[in-house]
Motif scaffolding. Structure first.
Motif, PDB file in Angstrom:
ATOM      1  N   LEU A 146       0.837  -1.197   0.000  1.00  0.00           N
ATOM      2  CA  LEU A 146       0.000   0.000   0.000  1.00  0.00           C
ATOM      3  C   LEU A 146       0.872   1.248   0.000  1.00  0.00           C
ATOM      4  N   TRP A 147       0.475   2.236  -0.787  1.00  0.00           N
ATOM      5  CA  TRP A 147       1.162   3.521  -0.829  1.00  0.00           C
ATOM      6  C   TRP A 147       0.237   4.551  -0.185  1.00  0.00           C
ATOM      7  N   ILE A 148       0.668   5.146   0.919  1.00  0.00           N
ATOM      8  CA  ILE A 148      -0.185   5.976   1.769  1.00  0.00           C
ATOM      9  C   ILE A 148       0.242   7.440   1.735  1.00  0.00           C
ATOM     10  N   GLU A 149      -0.726   8.328   1.531  1.00  0.00           N
ATOM     11  CA  GLU A 149      -0.458   9.760   1.699  1.00  0.00           C
ATOM     12  C   GLU A 149      -0.441  10.006   3.204  1.00  0.00           C
ATOM     13  N   PRO A 150       0.690  10.429   3.801  1.00  0.00           N
ATOM     14  CA  PRO A 150       0.821  10.430   5.261  1.00  0.00           C
ATOM     15  C   PRO A 150       0.022  11.490   6.014  1.00  0.00           C
TER      16      PRO A 150
END
Length: 361
Positions: free
Chosen positions: A260-264
């Motif tokens: 998963l690639w998460i916008e922090p």
């Protein structure tokens, strides 16, 4: 400078310090919540054909797979549950449909061959989440009085819904389910897996960019595990090399590597990818490959999540702008207001000193 000017500086200093405090401890927490009326659609596809065991032909087949997820917020349920638990929650109904037909639509109720036209895979869930952290909250009220409780099912029949306490859904949802916390940290979290009905660790593995947006990459490795079943699966003996037996009880196993690639800042999932392997096992030995595929968000979904788009008249995604606005309120406004406020207060104090005091200062 006269007393009036010093009073103005003092008042302005107090005002800007107040702005800093209000922005950081009131405005930011108020804005850093998942919207209860959120609607979101994501589409995932296989880059290369996946292997799927087709029941009609009784053999594994290479097929292009498309998986669509629909998420809808239930505002009424969120308000009711939030009052009962005395905390800010959101309630989401999700449905994930996977099929080799990218334009698949469920057949009507009166379709005579409805069961033959069901998708390759279908999972529907209701989950209650903390609006700030995204973590699942147990909610299992008395069904006779309240039907807002969490559930999971693989059919469209409400009678088939599994609720907390059921043999295949014992503890209900746990961990993170649809998003990460606002202000996602570079650490290990626990993320929900719908197939195994439990959460597994998902580890931070680095920082990168998608379409110019900074994202955190997390990887979850789920080891081969037996899939929970209300009743053991039975297959024709000949299908697994047991020709002398009309039916044989088998196990379903599953393993997955989820990335998963998460916008922090917002905790939004910008991109997701899964490498799944599901098998039919007999006496500990793999007999049939049920699913072997790598499937991930398509480019249009990733672009929508970053830049935003309108779907069916409702805005979706756009997390680059949302993150920028939230970061402005939660970081830059408090910081700059605090600096300016302290400078003005310092100047007011400095000017209130006599000439000797100012020279000494």
């Amino acid at each position: 400078m006269g007393n009036r000017s010093r009073i103005v500086l003092l008042a302005l200093g107090i005002f800007f310090v107040g702005v800093a405090v209000m922005a950081r401890f009131y405005a930011y927490p108020t804005l850093a919540v998942a919207p209860p009326d959120q609607v979101a659609h994501t589409t995932s596809k296989t880059k290369e054909d996946g292997t799927v065991f087709v029941v009609a032909t009784q053999k594994p087949t290479k097929l292009p797979l498309t998986s669509t997820r629909t998420v809808r917020g239930d505002v009424v349920a969120a308000e009711k549950i939030g009052k009962a638990l005395n905390r800010k929650v959101v309630v989401f109904d999700t449905a994930v449909v996977t099929d080799d037909d990218p334009a698949y639509e469920f057949p009507s109720e009166d379709d005579a061959k409805r069961d033959e036209k069901l998708p390759l895979s279908f999972v529907q869930e209701r989950v209650v989440l903390d609006a700030h952290t995204g973590e699942a909250i147990p909610w299992n009220p008395d069904q006779a009085k309240d039907n807002s409780g969490e559930y999971i099912t693989t059919t469209l029949k409400s009678a088939d819904r599994k609720r907390p306490g059921d043999t295949v859904f014992k503890d209900g949802h746990e961990g993170l389910v649809l998003k990460f916390p606002f202000g996602t940290e570079k650490k290990t979290y626990k993320f929900w897996d719908s197939t195994l009905r439990k959460a597994f660790p998902i580890e931070f593995e680095g920082e990168t960019h998608l379409l110019g947006l900074k994202v955190y990459k997390f990887v979850q490795k789920i080891p081969k595990s037996e899939v929970p079943q209300a009743e053991k699966l039975k297959v024709p003996g000949a299908l697994i090399g047991q020709k002398g037996q009309p039916t044989v009880v088998v196990d379903r196993s599953y393993e997955n590597t989820r990335t998963l690639w998460i916008e922090p800042v917002t905790g939004a999932i910008i991109k997701g990818e899964e490498k799944q392997l599901a098998t039919i096992d007999y006496k500990g030995e793999t007999k049939i490959v049920a699913t072997d595929a790598t499937i991930g968000y398509d480019e249009a979904t990733v672009k929508k999540n970053v830049e935003g788009a309108t779907v069916d008249g409702k805005a979706e995604g756009g997390y680059a702008e949302k993150a920028s606005q939230l970061h402005l309120i939660g970081f830059w406004v408090p910081l700059l207001s605090l600096i300016l406020g302290l400078l003005l207060l310092g100047l007011a104090v400095f000017l209130s000193m006599g000439p000797k005091g100012r020279r000494a200062a």
